[in-house]
Design an enzyme around this catalytic site. Structure first.
Site, PDB file in Angstrom:
ATOM      1  CB  THR A  61      -0.881  -0.029   1.264  1.00 23.04           C
ATOM      2  OG1 THR A  61      -1.836  -1.064   1.093  1.00 23.04           O
ATOM      3  CG2 THR A  61      -1.590   1.273   1.525  1.00 23.04           C
ATOM      4  CB  VAL A  90     -13.848  -2.708   1.898  1.00 28.00           C
ATOM      5  CG1 VAL A  90     -13.329  -1.303   2.173  1.00 28.00           C
ATOM      6  CG2 VAL A  90     -14.766  -2.707   0.674  1.00 28.00           C
ATOM      7  CB  THR A 120       1.071   0.329   4.889  1.00 28.46           C
ATOM      8  OG1 THR A 120       1.168  -0.915   4.165  1.00 28.46           O
ATOM      9  CG2 THR A 120       2.393   0.596   5.604  1.00 28.46           C
ATOM     10  N   GLY A 121      -0.616  -2.074   6.343  1.00 26.85           N
ATOM     11  CA  GLY A 121      -0.499  -3.285   7.147  1.00 26.85           C
ATOM     12  C   GLY A 121      -1.698  -4.172   6.938  1.00 26.85           C
TER      13      GLY A 121
HETATM   14  N1  ASP Z   1      -3.732  -2.162   4.482  1.00 25.01           N
HETATM   15  C1  ASP Z   1      -3.920  -2.755   3.193  1.00 25.01           C
HETATM   16  C2  ASP Z   1      -5.155  -3.599   3.209  1.00 25.01           C
HETATM   17  O1  ASP Z   1      -5.357  -4.341   4.143  1.00 25.01           O
HETATM   18  C3  ASP Z   1      -2.768  -3.604   2.759  1.00 25.01           C
HETATM   19  C4  ASP Z   1      -1.443  -2.912   2.788  1.00 25.01           C
HETATM   20  O2  ASP Z   1      -1.208  -2.050   3.620  1.00 25.01           O
HETATM   21  O3  ASP Z   1      -0.602  -3.247   1.935  1.00 25.01           O
HETATM   22  O4  ASP Z   1      -5.885  -3.546   2.258  1.00 25.01           O
END
Ligand code: ASP
Length: 320
Positions: free
Chosen positions: A178, A207, A229-230
């Site tokens: 992300t 989502v 992000t996570g």
């Molecule tokens: N947070 C994002 C999700 O769960 C994934 C990511 O951070 O790469 O959609």
């Protein structure tokens, strides 16, 4: 007493199992260049007196356009082998926000989110309605297959072979890709934006946290701007972006303390992996993650641009 920054910007391109040796030197250089370009896009706007909203949108668009990151071009595949993208943007001066979830044809979802904020009476549009709104606003459209890349396709095949609903965070090669940006402009206004393809092999219609205001992004001039992000399900349950702002506002902790408390004391013990970037209303910047690494970059008014990938890169990283 130190002077507040005139302006500052920070970006991320996702956190995850990023250990040295996984990327070749050439690949590392390419990632650093892509991160640098994104910081530069936002920084130029801020240096010229532009708004933090313009800066975060410009930085996120750069990252969406780079195949290195899981947003825009290069987004991961869902269970059906398609792409469903999420994005959000928030203005700390007015608390106005815009977001889209599950868009399938908009190459720069962050700009659709901005249009939702500016040109609709809503905060969040989802699915076909969001793409339809983008078309009505004259924003570009692409075929869904345009988002894919060979690397993302093979990650998806691996996830399918393991019959996992998603590549497990914690797996050896897991990277959240992300992207996001936070900025403070010369007028002292904060903004945040986040954009993602979500999680590999995610269920159709899933989502994540990225388009949810307060989870994937939050900005409030009274406290700070945050992009996360996570593992989205954890970030939703912990309302991470708003939680950081609320700690800052009500507990009087430093920005870094707020970020670390949420990442290491709230999320990590419960299995929530990831990172966040934040800037407070004085211009202090923090970039933190409870994973091995996080693609990241930042710059303040003094002119230098920093980029990092691994835990021990430069400063503003990791660990309480
Ligand atoms: N947070 C994002 C999700 O769960 C994934 C990511 O951070 O790469 O959609």
């Amino acid at each position: 007493m130190t002077q507040p920054n005139r302006y500052a910007i920070a970006i991320h391109g996702g956190a995850g199992t990023l250990s040295k040796g996984m990327l070749t030197e050439d690949q590392e250089n390419e990632v650093h260049a892509a991160l640098r370009q994104a910081v530069m896009a936002g920084k130029q706007i801020l240096a010229q007196g532009g708004t933090s909203l313009d800066a975060v949108e410009a930085a996120v668009r750069e990252l969406e356009n780079s195949e290195w990151f899981n947003a825009g071009k290069g987004s991961v595949y869902n269970y059906d082998g398609d792409h469903e993208l999420d994005a959000s943007i928030m203005d700390g001066a007015t608390l106005k926000a815009g977001a889209v979830a599950g868009v399938r044809n908009s190459p720069n979802p962050v700009s659709v989110a901005r249009a939702v904020m500016n040109k609709s009476e809503h905060v969040l549009l989802a699915g076909e309605g969001a793409d339809r709104f983008a078309r009505a606003m004259g924003l570009p459209q692409v075929e869904n297959s345009w988002f894919g890349t060979p690397m993302r396709h093979s990650q998806w095949r691996q996830a399918q072979d393991k019959a996992q609903p998603s590549l497990e965070p914690g797996a050896e090669d897991y990277k959240f890709g992300t992207v996001g940006a936070v900025a403070i402009d010369q007028a002292g206004n904060l903004a945040a934006a986040t954009s993602t393809g979500g999680m590999t092999n995610k269920k159709y219609g899933r989502v994540g946290d990225s388009p949810l205001i307060g989870c994937g992004a939050y900005a409030d001039n009274r406290s700070c701007a945050v992009s996360t992000t996570g593992h989205g399900e954890y970030f939703i349950r912990h309302v991470v972006a708003h939680e950081v702002c609320a700690r800052y506002r009500y507990l009087g902790e430093s920005l870094q303390q707020c970020a670390q408390q949420v990442l290491f004391e709230e999320l990590q013990p419960r299995g929530g992996e990831g990172g966040l970037i934040a800037i407070d209303h004085t211009g202090a910047v923090t970039l933190n993650f409870n994973t091995e690494g996080m693609y990241r970059g930042w710059s303040e008014s003094d002119g230098e641009i920093f980029t990092g990938i691994y835990g021990d890169d430069a400063v503003r990283s990791n660990k309480p």
